[in-house]
Design a protein around this motif. Structure first.
Motif, short mmCIF file in Angstrom:
data_model
loop_
_atom_site.label_atom_id
_atom_site.label_comp_id
_atom_site.label_asym_id
_atom_site.label_seq_id
_atom_site.Cartn_x
_atom_site.Cartn_y
_atom_site.Cartn_z
N ASP A 71 -14.00 -14.67 18.58
CA ASP A 71 -14.18 -15.66 19.41
C ASP A 71 -15.46 -16.41 19.13
N GLY A 72 -15.97 -16.29 17.97
CA GLY A 72 -17.35 -17.06 17.61
C GLY A 72 -17.01 -18.48 17.11
N TRP A 73 -17.57 -18.76 15.97
CA TRP A 73 -17.63 -19.66 15.11
C TRP A 73 -16.14 -19.96 14.40
N ASN A 74 -15.30 -20.94 15.00
CA ASN A 74 -14.07 -20.90 14.43
C ASN A 74 -13.35 -22.19 14.81
N PRO A 75 -12.31 -22.89 14.10
CA PRO A 75 -11.78 -24.05 14.48
C PRO A 75 -11.32 -24.33 15.93
N ASP A 76 -10.93 -22.98 16.54
CA ASP A 76 -10.32 -23.12 17.88
C ASP A 76 -11.38 -23.14 18.93
N ASN A 77 -12.58 -22.97 18.74
CA ASN A 77 -13.47 -22.73 19.57
C ASN A 77 -13.67 -24.29 20.25
N PRO A 78 -13.70 -24.26 21.77
CA PRO A 78 -13.92 -25.72 22.12
C PRO A 78 -15.39 -26.16 22.02
N LEU A 79 -16.37 -25.21 21.92
CA LEU A 79 -17.73 -25.69 21.58
C LEU A 79 -17.96 -26.18 20.20
N VAL A 80 -17.33 -25.49 19.04
CA VAL A 80 -17.29 -26.18 17.70
C VAL A 80 -16.64 -27.63 17.84
N HIS A 81 -15.51 -27.92 18.61
CA HIS A 81 -15.07 -29.42 18.64
C HIS A 81 -15.94 -30.00 19.30
N SER A 82 -16.73 -29.59 20.27
CA SER A 82 -17.84 -30.70 20.68
C SER A 82 -18.81 -30.95 19.72
N LEU A 83 -19.21 -29.94 19.04
CA LEU A 83 -20.29 -30.21 18.07
C LEU A 83 -19.69 -31.10 16.91
N VAL A 84 -18.59 -30.98 16.51
CA VAL A 84 -18.15 -31.93 15.51
C VAL A 84 -17.96 -33.28 16.01
N ARG A 85 -17.67 -33.44 17.18
CA ARG A 85 -17.50 -34.82 17.70
C ARG A 85 -18.74 -35.53 17.81
N GLU A 86 -19.79 -34.64 17.78
CA GLU A 86 -21.07 -35.25 17.94
C GLU A 86 -21.89 -35.75 16.58
N THR A 87 -21.27 -35.28 15.45
CA THR A 87 -21.89 -35.68 14.21
C THR A 87 -21.55 -37.09 13.88
N THR A 88 -22.31 -37.48 12.87
CA THR A 88 -22.29 -38.90 11.94
C THR A 88 -20.86 -39.00 11.36
N ALA A 89 -20.69 -37.80 10.97
CA ALA A 89 -19.26 -37.87 9.93
C ALA A 89 -17.96 -38.20 10.96
N TYR A 90 -18.24 -37.48 12.16
CA TYR A 90 -16.93 -38.02 12.95
C TYR A 90 -17.34 -39.39 13.66
N ALA A 91 -18.19 -39.80 13.97
CA ALA A 91 -18.52 -41.55 14.05
C ALA A 91 -17.91 -42.18 12.86
N ALA A 92 -18.13 -41.75 11.83
CA ALA A 92 -17.84 -42.71 10.73
C ALA A 92 -16.37 -42.86 10.47
N LEU A 93 -15.79 -41.63 10.67
CA LEU A 93 -14.06 -41.75 10.60
C LEU A 93 -13.65 -42.52 11.74
N ARG A 94 -14.05 -42.23 12.97
CA ARG A 94 -13.74 -43.19 14.08
C ARG A 94 -13.79 -44.64 13.82
N GLU A 95 -14.94 -45.19 13.14
CA GLU A 95 -15.15 -46.44 12.51
C GLU A 95 -14.15 -46.95 11.68
N LYS A 96 -13.66 -45.94 10.94
CA LYS A 96 -12.52 -46.42 9.80
C LYS A 96 -11.29 -46.52 10.40
N GLY A 97 -11.06 -46.32 11.64
CA GLY A 97 -9.77 -46.40 12.46
C GLY A 97 -9.11 -45.00 12.67
N ARG A 98 -9.62 -44.04 12.34
CA ARG A 98 -9.18 -42.65 12.68
C ARG A 98 -9.09 -42.56 14.35
#
Length: 804
Positions: free
Chosen positions: A345-372
């Protein structure tokens, strides 16, 4: 013919009217040829005071950085302009100089700071739309040495200041000196300044051994270090290198045959980034540097060239012990965190906290700017194993802050801002603002003492409900259910009882608690006068908390922290001395001593008893542990009459925890660092083991009278101070009994906790990535976003006294 004859008088009249005006214009034309240069010269003269002075230019080549020493004479830091090693012109390969002059300024030996032909040509080409630079090596040196004074904007004003500074340099330096200074000050990326560090960074050799190809590569970078970076853009770097070689052929310092042979050679790098030595206390040195720059500017000194010697309060031995204690214990805690986060139940792709952390990264923002879409960007990054591994490494890196001070003078003896300055330069002593948990409780009990409630007054450990503004009800609790039994305030503080602390804050009022905390030393962080303040709801810095406990150890006297004791020149002449800031009596000595005595109980029998049990410290010490909600922060601060030590442990992001109720306790995460350090300091005899907290002298008759009256009033109205809520059993036992505890492998542990904060006191949820920076700055600040040291009053570094 008749028409021409009739018009000729008119033409004659017009000619007569124009003739004097044409003559006047001719006279003004010659006058303007004199006036315009005069105006330009006058404007240039007006700019002279705004360019570097002759003395500053003389110092530029001296390079005598300020030397910072510990209190016991060890070198702590050298304040250089940059990461460079100065070498003489005879220690630089001749091919470097040839390539430089051939490419950047082939008439270098013919001009006196400005090349008029080259300047005029650059203006002509620029007007035609082909922007070209016309700066000589001397003008470039002026920009490199004084980027702030001259600037880099494309303006006439900047060019004039650049030219004036270049003329000054030419008047003071010989041509070889100009070349030497230029080559030692030019930047080459990757924290490499000057030709020597560039040679070691890109080719792993000294500048004296650079080949023609290597010299041409480095000189070629000067046109644009990022664009022609040989590490990231090797094709551009090779093309630019060959351009430099062609220029060398054109200026006849390289033969055409050699050029044909060399231009086909591949780019052979031996790249190694040059790290800046961090020293034994890099975070402490940063604070000294910021203050020293202001001091030097106001007293006419240059910290990079005047050879200042700065004596600080830091003790090299204590700093080494502190660094070792932080390193050893955080290594243990990091292993625990890694293990707990590796569970299912720790660090894995299904953890909602991991999802939140991913959404806060610059990589996520860059993909959103590309239209994803939001979901597409999230799934793409969750499927990137390398990305997730790096994010995990960054987020799960446990951090710590550690500070030791002499309570007598408020002098800083040891300062560890993070586990590793190279990995995290964020200062968890002065910059970080975290909830202090139960380490804030002494201010509540201190406010109760101020209100006349003695340490042996009793309160019942029972459920508490606090109605807040707006009708919200807060129910603070402990790790164990209320026992329904009565205990003294001293025991309630020793066992860190939230229920009784909450009762006290209602009695004395949160405003009084906040006022006492500010008086004692929590003076930079805002404190909200709300009931949750009693349990450490308002974020504060470790520096403030340790200094406030230092005020308790001084008998209720506040002093600002002291970092610097004196400044000398290289010949040993004292330029300035700094005495401890005057002590300010902010609290009654007797009430202060009563609180210190209560805090002795924390280490004698309460949450901090491992200080005596595990580290065998038998000296007169007092302190307090602190643990915040979900074990996000662990604190411990220990007082000795001659030493105050505090530590914090946690993660940069407060949502990340150790995931262990046992190890997340301040008594398990922060206390071991303090215990390890203090035991070594006491054994070394740097601290007097026989020192004792001594009660104040009550020699005045009215002190005894006042105490008697206070006790009588408490006897009369004591029942009114008891909480009105009914309890199951009102008959107190003869001895106060703490709440039941759960045994652990290393013996009985008194579990400490912080209850959930009222909804109105909770930090907001992280916003979408486009607003993340603002949220992170307030609630989870990354390195470099917290308030600067300059926001602390200047007196924090000591009170200046006249030098002899």
């Amino acid at each position: 013919m008749r028409q021409r004859a009739t018009q000729s008088p008119r033409l004659l009249a017009l000619g007569e009217w124009l003739q004097p005006r044409v003559q006047r214009m001719r006279r003004w034309r010659w006058q303007w040829l004199v006036v315009l240069p005069a105006l330009a010269l006058g404007y240039a003269l007006l700019l002279v005071p705004f360019t570097p002075s002759i003395s500053d230019i003389r110092k530029a080549k001296l390079e005598q950085p300020a030397q910072v020493l510990t209190a016991d004479g060890k070198e702590l830091a050298l304040f250089k302009r940059s990461n460079r090693q100065w070498v003489g012109l005879d220690e630089i390969a001749p091919s470097v100089v040839k390539a430089l002059i051939a490419t950047e300024d082939h008439r270098f030996y013919e001009h006196h700071g400005m090349d008029l032909w080259r300047t005029a040509a650059s203006v002509w080409h620029s007007l035609r739309g082909d922007l070209q630079g016309g700066s000589t090596l001397t003008q470039q040196l002026a920009r490199n040495l004084y980027p702030e004074e001259i600037g880099r904007s494309a303006s006439v004003n900047r060019k004039l200041k650049e030219a004036i500074t270049a003329f000054k340099i030419e008047a003071l330096y010989s041509k070889p000196e100009i070349l030497e200074t230029y080559l030692n000050t030019v930047p080459f990326l990757y924290n490499a300044w000057g030709i020597e560090m560039a040679a070691r960074t890109y080719f792993d050799k000294p500048a004296a051994k650079l080949s023609v190809l290597e010299a041409a590569t480095l000189v070629g970078m000067l046109k644009g270090t990022s664009y022609y970076n040989p590490v990231r853009n090797p094709e551009r770097a090779v093309a630019r290198r060959n351009t430099v070689l062609a220029q060398m052929v054109k200026r006849e310092v390289l033969t055409a045959t050699e050029f044909e042979r060399l231009k086909v050679r591949p780019l052979r790098l031996d790249f190694e980034r040059q790290e800046v030595p961090s020293g034994m206390a890099p975070h402490f040195a940063q604070q000294v540097r910021k203050w020293l720059i202001d001091w030097a500017d106001s007293h006419g000194y240059n910290i990079y060239a005047d050879g200042l010697v700065v004596h600080t309060t830091l003790d090299a031995r204590m700093q080494a012990w502190a660094t070792q204690a932080v390193r050893n214990h955080t290594r243990t805690l990091q292993g625990i965190a890694n293990t707990n986060w590796s569970k299912r139940d720790g660090w894995n792709p299904d953890n909602p906290l991991v999802h939140s952390l991913v959404r806060e990264t610059t990589a996520y923002a860059a993909l959103r700017e590309k239209g994803r879409s939001s979901q597409e960007a999230l799934q793409e990054l969750l499927g990137d194993k390398a990305f997730l591994q790096q994010l995990r490494q960054d987020k799960l890196r446990l951090e710590a802050g550690f500070l030791a001070m002499d309570p007598g003078t408020a002098a800083v003896r040891a300062w560890v801002g993070s586990r590793d300055f190279a990995q995290d330069a964020f200062d968890h002593v002065q910059q970080a603002r975290r909830q202090p948990g139960s380490t804030f409780k002494p201010f509540v009990y201190g406010a109760a003492l101020q209100s006349g409630v003695p340490a042996d007054a009793q309160r019942v450990d029972q459920a508490v409900e606090i109605t807040l503004a707006g009708g919200e009800v807060w129910r603070p609790s402990d790790a164990s259910p209320p026992s329904g039994r009565s205990m003294t305030l001293a025991d309630a503080l020793a066992y860190s009882k939230n229920t009784i602390t909450a009762q006290l804050v209602q009695e004395v009022g949160p405003a009084k608690v906040a006022r006492l905390a500010r008086n004692l030393g929590v003076r930079s962080s805002p404190l909200e006068a709300v009931p949750a303040l009693a349990l450490g709801a308002s974020p504060v810095s470790l520096l403030e908390m340790v200094n406030a406990y230092g005020s308790l150890a001084r008998g209720g006297q506040y002093r600002a922290p002291l970092l610097v004791t004196r400044i000398e020149d290289r010949q040993g002449k004292v330029l300035a001395e700094f005495a401890p800031h005057p002590a300010e009596q902010v609290w009654d000595e007797e009430e202060n001593y009563a609180l210190v005595d209560m805090l002795r109980g924390v280490v004698d029998k309460g949450t901090g008893r491992d200080i005596r049990r595990r580290w065998g410290i038998k000296d007169d010490v007092a302190g307090k542990t602190g643990t915040t909600q979900n074990n996000a922060d662990g604190w411990f601060i220990l007082m000795h009459p001659e030493l105050v030590v505090g530590a914090w442990a946690g993660f940069n992001d407060g949502r990340i925890t150790l995931r262990s109720d046992h190890w997340g306790q301040g008594a398990r995460s922060a206390l071991p660092m303090v215990g390890d350090f203090t035991a070594q300091a006491l054994r070394s005899k740097l601290v007097d083991r026989h020192a004792r907290f001594t009660p104040p002298e009550s020699s005045h008759w009215w002190a005894s009278l006042a105490d008697g009256v206070r006790r009588q009033m408490q006897a009369w109205w004591g029942e009114e101070r008891q909480p009105p809520a009914p309890v199951p059993d009102r008959t107190p036992p003869p001895v106060a009994v703490p709440a039941p505890v759960t045994p652990t492998p290393d013996g009985d542990v008194i579990e400490e906790s912080t209850p959930p904060l009222p909804a109105s006191q909770l930090p907001p949820a992280p916003p979408p990535s486009d607003a993340l920076d603002t949220w992170m700055e307030q609630w989870a600040p990354p390195p470099g976003t917290a308030p600067d040291w300059e926001q602390t009053p200047p007196a924090v570094l000591g009170r200046p006294v006249e030098a002899p």
